[in-house]
Design an enzyme around this catalytic site. Sequence first.
Site, mmCIF file in Angstrom:
data_model
loop_
_atom_site.group_PDB
_atom_site.id
_atom_site.type_symbol
_atom_site.label_atom_id
_atom_site.label_comp_id
_atom_site.label_asym_id
_atom_site.label_seq_id
_atom_site.Cartn_x
_atom_site.Cartn_y
_atom_site.Cartn_z
ATOM 1 C CB CYS A 1 -2.786 0.326 4.444
ATOM 2 S SG CYS A 1 -4.325 0.039 3.558
ATOM 3 C CG HIS B 1 13.383 -0.409 1.082
ATOM 4 N ND1 HIS B 1 13.112 -0.636 2.410
ATOM 5 C CD2 HIS B 1 12.294 0.251 0.583
ATOM 6 C CE1 HIS B 1 11.914 -0.142 2.711
ATOM 7 N NE2 HIS B 1 11.406 0.399 1.626
#
Length: 315
Positions: free
Chosen positions: A54, A104
């Site tokens: 999302c 990351h």
Amino acid sequence: MSSARLVLLGLSYRTAPIDLRERLSCSLASLPPDWQTIDNRFATVQELAVLSTCNRTELIAVVNCPGLDARLLLTDLLALINSLPKEAFEQHLYFYTGMDAAKHLCRVAAGLDSQVLGAPQILGQVSSAFTAATEAKMIGLILTELFRTAVRCGKRARSETAISQNPVSTSAMAVAQAKAVLGDLTEKRHLIIGAGEMGVLALKALQARGVTRVALANRRRERALSLAQKEALPVFGLDELETAVAQADVVISATAAATAVLSQAEVARAMAQRSERPLVLIDIAVPRDIDPAVRQLPNVHLFDADQLRQSLDEA
């Protein structure tokens, strides 16, 4: 000596609005079968995984080309996957190489880069991206080690720190938003569209506030029925949404549908059956479940995932 390099290119809720993120929601299955021959540069991609949720879409790859060329290469590949011109999204991208790319992905898996700090769903989504790349035979030694490290990192973050003890979730913030508009929710009627993880969390958030008048709607009625039977809740199919919405005061929608499941026309017809009673629609899905045009209708209050972000940041 191999010149293979680890690279990561993507965009997230931090860099791109929801209308762009939903257009870039994709998977490895979105690639055309002959993608590596469409452009001879794509043949330099030795390993590839796609993390699409999302809140983000990221390509994680091992490539055999220089740094600047690698960014352009993955930008063009993202454009191919989504059938979009790169001009539509390239200003929203971030790009990492080597150890920065690895760090990351570990931060993402640990929930440090989530819209809801420590969100539990993201670790499963990282694992699913690894599984999908493995099944597509697009993964090798480098990405295998990277994803295994990221998943271990995510598990340790949850077991050895307090990051997952924050009870705030997107679903809980959706309920809080409904309360801000309508006040006490205990006597209001609620409809949850979607019986997946987010739908279950929304149900729990409502029940935690003492709400008992809840109905469920889902594409697969048997999935909604299995959940509803435990709670003695009414169930609707997606073809019955107009009737379900007409009865509700609050609608929380969280399906995995690729296109909107609730149109402006359906909401308008539902509103015609309810005098001037206000309706709160909270769409926490990406791609969005509810046509944004419903905001034009009187007494309809629509909130999407990005509009909940400020409340989430405060929490």
